[in-house]
Scaffold this active site. Structure first.
Site, mmCIF file in Angstrom:
data_model
loop_
_atom_site.group_PDB
_atom_site.id
_atom_site.type_symbol
_atom_site.label_atom_id
_atom_site.label_comp_id
_atom_site.label_asym_id
_atom_site.label_seq_id
_atom_site.Cartn_x
_atom_site.Cartn_y
_atom_site.Cartn_z
ATOM 1 N N CYS A 120 -7.461 83.830 -6.375
ATOM 2 C CA CYS A 120 -6.305 84.689 -6.119
ATOM 3 C C CYS A 120 -5.213 84.285 -7.083
ATOM 4 O O CYS A 120 -5.235 83.183 -7.619
ATOM 5 C CB CYS A 120 -5.830 84.550 -4.681
ATOM 6 S SG CYS A 120 -4.734 85.912 -4.192
ATOM 7 N N CYS A 122 -1.837 84.559 -6.171
ATOM 8 C CA CYS A 122 -0.544 84.378 -5.492
ATOM 9 C C CYS A 122 -0.001 82.947 -5.555
ATOM 10 O O CYS A 122 1.208 82.747 -5.555
ATOM 11 C CB CYS A 122 -0.607 84.869 -4.047
ATOM 12 S SG CYS A 122 -1.683 83.907 -2.970
ATOM 13 N N CYS A 130 -0.476 88.816 -5.210
ATOM 14 C CA CYS A 130 -1.872 88.469 -5.529
ATOM 15 C C CYS A 130 -2.386 89.159 -6.784
ATOM 16 O O CYS A 130 -3.534 88.956 -7.188
ATOM 17 C CB CYS A 130 -2.770 88.803 -4.336
ATOM 18 S SG CYS A 130 -2.231 87.987 -2.828
ATOM 19 N N LYS A 195 -9.840 91.614 4.857
ATOM 20 C CA LYS A 195 -8.703 90.710 4.978
ATOM 21 C C LYS A 195 -7.477 91.528 5.359
ATOM 22 O O LYS A 195 -7.085 92.450 4.639
ATOM 23 C CB LYS A 195 -8.457 89.980 3.656
ATOM 24 C CG LYS A 195 -7.228 89.093 3.692
ATOM 25 C CD LYS A 195 -7.076 88.269 2.440
ATOM 26 C CE LYS A 195 -5.822 87.423 2.507
ATOM 27 N NZ LYS A 195 -5.638 86.619 1.298
ATOM 28 N N ARG A 217 2.454 92.104 1.595
ATOM 29 C CA ARG A 217 1.125 92.354 1.030
ATOM 30 C C ARG A 217 0.440 93.580 1.639
ATOM 31 O O ARG A 217 -0.756 93.752 1.496
ATOM 32 C CB ARG A 217 0.250 91.127 1.239
ATOM 33 C CG ARG A 217 0.807 89.840 0.659
ATOM 34 C CD ARG A 217 -0.327 88.891 0.327
ATOM 35 N NE ARG A 217 0.014 87.486 0.365
ATOM 36 C CZ ARG A 217 0.775 86.852 -0.502
ATOM 37 N NH1 ARG A 217 1.343 87.504 -1.496
ATOM 38 N NH2 ARG A 217 0.999 85.551 -0.380
ATOM 39 N N GLU A 233 -14.741 98.698 3.558
ATOM 40 C CA GLU A 233 -14.422 97.588 2.639
ATOM 41 C C GLU A 233 -15.642 96.709 2.422
ATOM 42 O O GLU A 233 -15.959 96.312 1.295
ATOM 43 C CB GLU A 233 -13.287 96.721 3.213
ATOM 44 C CG GLU A 233 -11.890 97.278 3.016
ATOM 45 C CD GLU A 233 -11.391 97.086 1.585
ATOM 46 O OE1 GLU A 233 -12.155 96.620 0.724
ATOM 47 O OE2 GLU A 233 -10.210 97.426 1.337
ATOM 48 N N LYS A 248 -11.075 88.113 8.041
ATOM 49 C CA LYS A 248 -9.930 87.210 8.081
ATOM 50 C C LYS A 248 -8.688 87.948 8.525
ATOM 51 O O LYS A 248 -8.435 89.016 7.965
ATOM 52 C CB LYS A 248 -9.717 86.625 6.675
ATOM 53 C CG LYS A 248 -8.546 85.707 6.555
ATOM 54 C CD LYS A 248 -8.362 85.324 5.118
ATOM 55 C CE LYS A 248 -7.083 84.526 5.001
ATOM 56 N NZ LYS A 248 -6.753 84.244 3.637
ATOM 57 N N SER A 274 -4.346 79.699 9.111
ATOM 58 C CA SER A 274 -3.348 78.680 9.408
ATOM 59 C C SER A 274 -2.606 78.933 10.724
ATOM 60 O O SER A 274 -2.416 78.012 11.517
ATOM 61 C CB SER A 274 -2.352 78.587 8.249
ATOM 62 O OG SER A 274 -1.793 79.861 7.968
ATOM 63 N N TYR A 313 -9.367 74.683 9.428
ATOM 64 C CA TYR A 313 -8.681 73.422 9.099
ATOM 65 C C TYR A 313 -9.121 72.313 10.044
ATOM 66 O O TYR A 313 -8.837 71.143 9.797
ATOM 67 C CB TYR A 313 -7.159 73.636 9.148
ATOM 68 C CG TYR A 313 -6.732 74.706 8.167
ATOM 69 C CD1 TYR A 313 -6.622 74.413 6.810
ATOM 70 C CD2 TYR A 313 -6.509 76.025 8.574
ATOM 71 C CE1 TYR A 313 -6.291 75.395 5.889
ATOM 72 C CE2 TYR A 313 -6.184 77.018 7.664
ATOM 73 C CZ TYR A 313 -6.072 76.694 6.321
ATOM 74 O OH TYR A 313 -5.763 77.670 5.409
HETATM 75 C C1 PBG Z 1 -4.428 84.258 -0.629
HETATM 76 C C2 PBG Z 1 -4.836 83.585 0.623
HETATM 77 C C3 PBG Z 1 -4.087 83.473 1.791
HETATM 78 C C4 PBG Z 1 -4.857 82.778 2.705
HETATM 79 C C5 PBG Z 1 -6.045 82.444 2.066
HETATM 80 N N1 PBG Z 1 -6.016 82.980 0.781
HETATM 81 C C6 PBG Z 1 -2.704 83.876 2.074
HETATM 82 C C7 PBG Z 1 -2.261 85.256 2.030
HETATM 83 O O1 PBG Z 1 -3.012 86.208 1.826
HETATM 84 O O2 PBG Z 1 -1.065 85.402 2.196
HETATM 85 C C8 PBG Z 1 -4.442 82.457 4.102
HETATM 86 C C9 PBG Z 1 -5.101 81.314 4.736
HETATM 87 C C10 PBG Z 1 -4.450 80.842 5.964
HETATM 88 O O3 PBG Z 1 -3.462 81.396 6.482
HETATM 89 O O4 PBG Z 1 -4.943 79.834 6.472
HETATM 90 N N2 PBG Z 1 -4.734 83.526 -1.757
#
Ligand code: PBG
Length: 322
Positions: A120, A122, A130, A195, A217, A233, A248, A274, A313
């Protein structure tokens, strides 16, 4: 036959009985640990928004990778946090970039650990989006070139799975073509296919310093209320050459995961992001829930819904307890 002949409680009477009729088990092999890599050496910096998660310098991430492998976790996914960012995300595809160096060092030191890299822009763009920009417009086709170059640089650094997370149209095809052209036809693609534009990424954006400077985004990630669109998708990414698909976030999207399980034969991954992780940790710290049990329950729900692989995690913590 109903009650009183049928009594569902008969098979719940002891832990041994329950273990015999348990339909879903978490195995170490199901888990993938995300790791954040920063510049410097000797760095193991706790991330305040993600209790128990650190940013590692390359030398330290190697030690962590060894520990993870010793716990039986088969794979890690790398996220780079570079010192300098610019408009085109130049750091993303540098041969000596942060992820490339980390990947090389881990492949060298822990050869049987599978290295996945998140592709990515970003984390590398100063605007935090991104893709590349034309004014405030995120360019699709121009971004593909940057993403493909990034994927090739990760393959050169030894990554065996490339995981594009940008949600540009056509990125899987562009990455597949670039990898094949450079002789990396054996490198697999795990596409972040479904995603969603989610509030649950909040803690990650602090960890990766990738919060967009303007806007959000929603112009490229999926709209949370949409379910059928996720199947489109995923089908498109398979047609473009994805080897594996990802949903995701995980917990708020288990219906999507279950749909995908019914629809596709390819291996499926789900990302406990996260926010999902940190909510459980935070509530545990307050004494509101038993965080260990809640984490296990969340992970098993993701597997039950149909995931073959779970990015979390908590991967090392869970593996330690198995
Ligand atoms: C983008 C990316 C993101 C996450 C993984 N790859 C962030 C986003 O799209 O803002 C999120 C992972 C997470 O929240 O644990 N490179």
């Amino acid at each position: 036959m109903g009650f009183p002949v049928t009594r569902m409680r008969r098979l719940r009477r002891s832990e041994t009985l329950r273990s015999m009729v348990r339909e879903t088990q978490i195995a170490r092999e199901d888990l993938i640990l995300p790791l954040f890599v920063v510049e410097g050496s000797g760095v193991r910096e706790p991330i305040s928004s993600m209790p128990g998660v650190h940013r590692f310098s390359v030398d330290q991430v190697v030690i962590e990778a060894e520990r993870v492998r010793d716990l039986g976790v088969p794979a890690i996914i790398l996220f780079g946090i570079p010192d300098t960012k610019d408009a085109r995300g130049s750091g993303a595809d540098e041969a000596d970039g942060i992820v490339q160096r980390a990947s090389r060092a881990i492949v060298d030191a822990v050869p049987d650990l599978v290295v996945i890299t998140d592709v990515c822009l970003c984390e590398y763009t100063d605007h935090g989006h991104c893709g590349t920009l034309d004014g405030h417009e995120i360019q699709n086709d121009a971004s593909l070139e940057r993403l493909a170059a990034t994927a090739v640089s990760h393959a050169r650094a030894g990554a065996s799975i490339i995981a594009p997370s940008d949600m540009m149209d056509g990125r899987v095809g562009a990455i597949r073509a670039a990898l094949d052209a450079e002789g990396f036809d054996q490198v697999a693609i795990m596409s972040y296919a479904a995603k969603y534009a989610s509030a649950f990424y909040g803690p990650f954006r602090e960890a990766a310093e990738s919060t967009p400077e303007f806007g959000d985004r929603r112009g490229y990630q999926m709209d949370p209320p949409n379910r059928r669109e996720a199947m489109r998708e995923m089908r498109l990414d398979l047609e473009e050459g994805a080897d594996m698909l990802m949903v995701k976030p995980a917990m708020a999207y288990l219906d999507i995961l279950a749909d995908a399980r019914r629809e596709f034969e390819v291996p499926l991954a789900a990302y406990q992001v996260s926010g999902e992780y940190s909510m459980i940790k935070a509530a545990g710290e307050r004494g509101w829930i038993d965080a260990d049990r809640a984490m296990e329950e969340a992970i098993v729900s993701i597997k039950r819904a149909g995931a073959d692989m779970i990015l979390t995690y908590a991967a090392a913590d869970i593996a330690e307890k198995l």
